[in-house]
Write an enzyme that holds these catalytic residues in place. Structure first.
Site, mmCIF file in Angstrom:
data_model
loop_
_atom_site.group_PDB
_atom_site.id
_atom_site.type_symbol
_atom_site.label_atom_id
_atom_site.label_comp_id
_atom_site.label_asym_id
_atom_site.label_seq_id
_atom_site.Cartn_x
_atom_site.Cartn_y
_atom_site.Cartn_z
ATOM 1 N N HIS A 53 -35.627 16.091 -1.275
ATOM 2 C CA HIS A 53 -35.920 17.333 -1.986
ATOM 3 C C HIS A 53 -37.381 17.371 -2.408
ATOM 4 O O HIS A 53 -38.057 18.391 -2.231
ATOM 5 C CB HIS A 53 -35.046 17.444 -3.244
ATOM 6 C CG HIS A 53 -33.938 18.427 -3.112
ATOM 7 N ND1 HIS A 53 -34.111 19.772 -3.209
ATOM 8 C CD2 HIS A 53 -32.621 18.237 -2.898
ATOM 9 C CE1 HIS A 53 -32.956 20.380 -3.060
ATOM 10 N NE2 HIS A 53 -32.033 19.464 -2.868
ATOM 11 N N HIS A 91 -31.367 11.758 -1.088
ATOM 12 C CA HIS A 91 -31.380 13.224 -1.155
ATOM 13 C C HIS A 91 -32.457 13.710 -2.128
ATOM 14 O O HIS A 91 -33.162 14.674 -1.839
ATOM 15 C CB HIS A 91 -29.992 13.717 -1.581
ATOM 16 C CG HIS A 91 -29.858 15.188 -1.694
ATOM 17 N ND1 HIS A 91 -29.949 16.036 -0.608
ATOM 18 C CD2 HIS A 91 -29.631 15.983 -2.775
ATOM 19 C CE1 HIS A 91 -29.787 17.290 -1.022
ATOM 20 N NE2 HIS A 91 -29.593 17.282 -2.331
ATOM 21 N N GLN A 100 -35.246 12.213 -2.988
ATOM 22 C CA GLN A 100 -36.572 12.001 -2.397
ATOM 23 C C GLN A 100 -36.845 13.044 -1.311
ATOM 24 O O GLN A 100 -37.971 13.522 -1.164
ATOM 25 C CB GLN A 100 -36.673 10.585 -1.824
ATOM 26 C CG GLN A 100 -36.621 9.488 -2.861
ATOM 27 C CD GLN A 100 -37.805 9.523 -3.806
ATOM 28 O OE1 GLN A 100 -38.943 9.767 -3.403
ATOM 29 N NE2 GLN A 100 -37.555 9.271 -5.072
#
Length: 109
Positions: A82, A78, A80
């Site tokens: 973002h 998650h 990465q």
């Protein structure tokens, strides 16, 4: 302790990626209103947040490369995601601001 450091790096990606995306959106909104000075300032804020996120990511990659492997969790993925979305959004915001400048007759760099 290592798990705590990993969580800090992960949260650094999420927080700074989110901040970069928000600043990029604020730049677009400012440009839409013709406030290109604020738009430029918001893009600079996005760049600073991305730099911080990149530092967190570099720390994670350096540890991995030196043999200090971390467990990849959904939260890691998650974070990465973002960062990737923030980078893409930042790049797109630059182009949108330029379009608004052209529409306003303002020279584009």
């Amino acid at each position: 302790m290592a798990e705590e450091q990993n969580l800090e790096a992960i949260m650094g990606l999420i927080i700074n990626g989110g901040n970069a995306k928000s600043s990029s959106m604020e730049a677009i909104m400012a440009a839409k209103k013709g406030d290109f000075e604020t738009a430029a300032a918001k893009l600079a804020e996005a760049d600073a947040a991305l730099s911080e996120a990149h530092n967190s990511q570099t720390d994670m990659l350096t540890k991995e490369a030196s043999g200090d492997h971390m467990q990849v969790t959904l939260l890691t993925v998650h974070s990465q995601d973002h960062l990737m979305n923030a980078i893409t959004f930042r790049d797109l915001a630059d182009e949108v601001v330029d379009v608004y400048k052209k529409m306003a007759g303002v020279p584009v760099d």
